[in-house]
Design an enzyme around this catalytic site. Structure first.
Site, PDB file in Angstrom:
ATOM      1  N   LYS A  76      31.969 -23.237 -59.713  1.00 16.48           N
ATOM      2  CA  LYS A  76      32.068 -21.882 -59.167  1.00 16.48           C
ATOM      3  C   LYS A  76      33.190 -21.795 -58.141  1.00 16.48           C
ATOM      4  O   LYS A  76      33.338 -22.686 -57.299  1.00 16.48           O
ATOM      5  CB  LYS A  76      30.733 -21.504 -58.537  1.00 16.48           C
ATOM      6  CG  LYS A  76      30.651 -20.102 -57.957  1.00 16.48           C
ATOM      7  CD  LYS A  76      29.262 -19.868 -57.380  1.00 16.48           C
ATOM      8  CE  LYS A  76      29.090 -18.483 -56.801  1.00 16.48           C
ATOM      9  NZ  LYS A  76      27.717 -18.262 -56.288  1.00 16.48           N
ATOM     10  N   SER A 145      25.961 -14.199 -57.976  1.00 18.19           N
ATOM     11  CA  SER A 145      27.405 -14.344 -57.932  1.00 18.19           C
ATOM     12  C   SER A 145      27.921 -15.520 -58.783  1.00 18.19           C
ATOM     13  O   SER A 145      29.128 -15.658 -58.968  1.00 18.19           O
ATOM     14  CB  SER A 145      27.855 -14.545 -56.483  1.00 18.19           C
ATOM     15  OG  SER A 145      27.292 -15.720 -55.928  1.00 18.19           O
ATOM     16  N   SER A 169      21.849 -15.571 -56.304  1.00 19.93           N
ATOM     17  CA  SER A 169      23.155 -15.793 -56.926  1.00 19.93           C
ATOM     18  C   SER A 169      23.157 -16.782 -58.070  1.00 19.93           C
ATOM     19  O   SER A 169      24.121 -16.832 -58.835  1.00 19.93           O
ATOM     20  CB  SER A 169      24.163 -16.268 -55.868  1.00 19.93           C
ATOM     21  OG  SER A 169      24.372 -15.270 -54.905  1.00 19.93           O
TER      22      SER A 169
END
Length: 431
Positions: A76, A145, A169
């Site tokens: 990420k 996210s 997330s």
């Protein structure tokens, strides 16, 4: 035979590389080809490592057995990877490559993983979405996210990826994209080199294609021995329906109603959660803690860049500025009391199972869905496992979360494995 190995379970990939049945270089190149082939539609990646072949060759030449040797990893874009920039889903961050890996990435490399590149995140890990699409229906959100990591794993493009969680997330995108996910207990992992929002909430997460792979990767990463097959540690599962935190989609309600039967068939007793008042208070207090701490983290960024940031992020910081020190401290005191009460209620042999998201991924790409069902457990710092396997009759994934106390991860995996088997045997849940 080598053409199929990158699709195999992670342990089998690593064993095949160790035994020289296939090389790490071949595995890495095949995954890279799949990324390139699929990403025009999926849009899960923000940057690919130019060193992937050299890194794979290095793994081929290393002595000894490594549990993740040759297995590809996505990271990420809140997490530092040497040689790649960390943009954090924003145009205001530096485009220059960072000079060193975050410790969590170093750990994966030492275990034998090959970093393919950086995956899409929402802006600074909050609500403003990136371009990633849901792998099951492209007009639906992948969540956020950790959107790029979850979509790439859920699409089967990569076997494992790193994410983070501050609210929902990781649990939400894992549920929406049909991936297995683990949110590590807060404070259990060094988060140096990770762009965060809230020191009291930020946690590392891992995504894989199924629970067996997830448990294998967690065991390697943590250094903890895997659960011994046939040795049950869970006596009771507490079923949680969502505590009226958010409207629950009919398909998810039906799935929750099935849990006593699914688990009872495997010899696990169930009872309803009697903790709803605490859950609702924790969800509210999570927002207080997150906004206050995010305001401290991003105050200078907002003052300098203003309208270059999304309205959602600026609103978060504005809300956090209005939260006083005493209000923040009181929320943390309530958190600690609730955590003690939960520990008494669960003991060593009970876990909670409930919805990881209110339902399947919503239609549209302008928002990422609600994280509210993860907020209480994230404030408590609980480890959470997201279980894939169920789908709506429209083919969209439905994810469950297994929640427990720090140090009880083996119990989470035990229940998650049972659930996944049952869900994949009867996957479709009518809406």
């Amino acid at each position: 035979m080598s053409s199929a190995y990158w699709k195999q379970p992670i342990s089998e990939q690593a064993t095949a590389v160790h035994e020289k049945v296939v090389s790490a270089e071949v595995l890495a190149q095949q995954v890279r080809e799949e990324i390139v082939r699929t990403d025009a539609d999926l849009r899960a990646w923000v940057g690919l490592s130019p060193a992937v072949v050299d890194d794979a060759r290095r793994q081929d030449s290393m002595p000894g057995r490594r549990p993740l040797r040759g297995v590809s990893l996505g990271v990420k874009d809140l997490i530092d990877v040497s040689g790649l920039p960390t943009r954090a889903g924003s145009t205001i961050t530096s485009s220059f490559p960072v000079s060193s890996d975050a410790p969590c990435v170093s750990r994966f490399r030492n275990l034998g993983a090959v970093v393919q590149g950086k995956t899409v995140t929402t802006e600074f890990g909050y609500f403003s979405p990136g371009p990633t699409r849901n792998p099951h229906q492209h007009e639906h959100t992948p969540g956020g996210s950790s959107s790029g990591s979850a979509a790439a794993v859920g699409a089967g493009v990569i076997p494992m990826a790193l994410g983070t969680q501050t609210a929902g997330s990781l649990t939400r995108p894992a549920a929406y994209c049909g991936a297995a996910g683990l949110v590590l207990a807060h404070g259990s992992t060094d988060l140096s080199g990770v762009t965060g929002l809230s020191e009291s909430l930020d946690s590392l997460g891992i995504l894989t294609r199924d629970i067996a792979d997830l448990q294998y990767v967690y065991s390697a990463f943590s250094g903890r021995s895997p659960m011994v097959p046939g040795r049950s540690t869970v006596r009771t599962v507490v079923v949680w329906g969502g505590s009226d935190l958010h409207p629950i989609h009919p398909a998810m309600s039906e799935l929750i109603n099935r849990l006593p039967g699914l688990l009872g068939g495997a010899g696990v007793e169930t009872r309803a959660l009697e903790y709803d008042d605490h859950v609702r208070t924790l969800a509210d207090d999570h927002g207080t803690v997150m906004s206050h701490e995010a305001a401290g983290t991003l105050d200078g960024v907002v003052r300098e860049h203003g309208t270059a940031l999304s309205p959602q992020l600026r609103e978060l910081v504005d809300a956090g500025r209005a939260v006083g020190v005493d209000e923040h401290a009181a929320a943390l005191i309530r958190r600690d009391r609730s955590r003690d009460l939960l520990a008494e209620a669960l003991g060593d042999h009970t876990v909670i199972v409930g919805p990881a998201a209110p339902g399947p991924a919503p239609h549209g790409l302008a928002a990422t869905g609600s994280p509210v069902l993860s907020r209480p457990w994230q404030l408590l710092g609980c480890p959470v496992v997201v279980v894939p396997g169920a789908t709506t009759d429209a083919g969209m994934p439905l994810g469950l979360q297994v929640i427990g106390l720090p140090g009880r991860e083996s119990a989470l995996f035990e229940v998650a494995a049972v659930l996944e088997t049952e869900l994949r045997s009867h996957p479709v849940v009518p809406a």
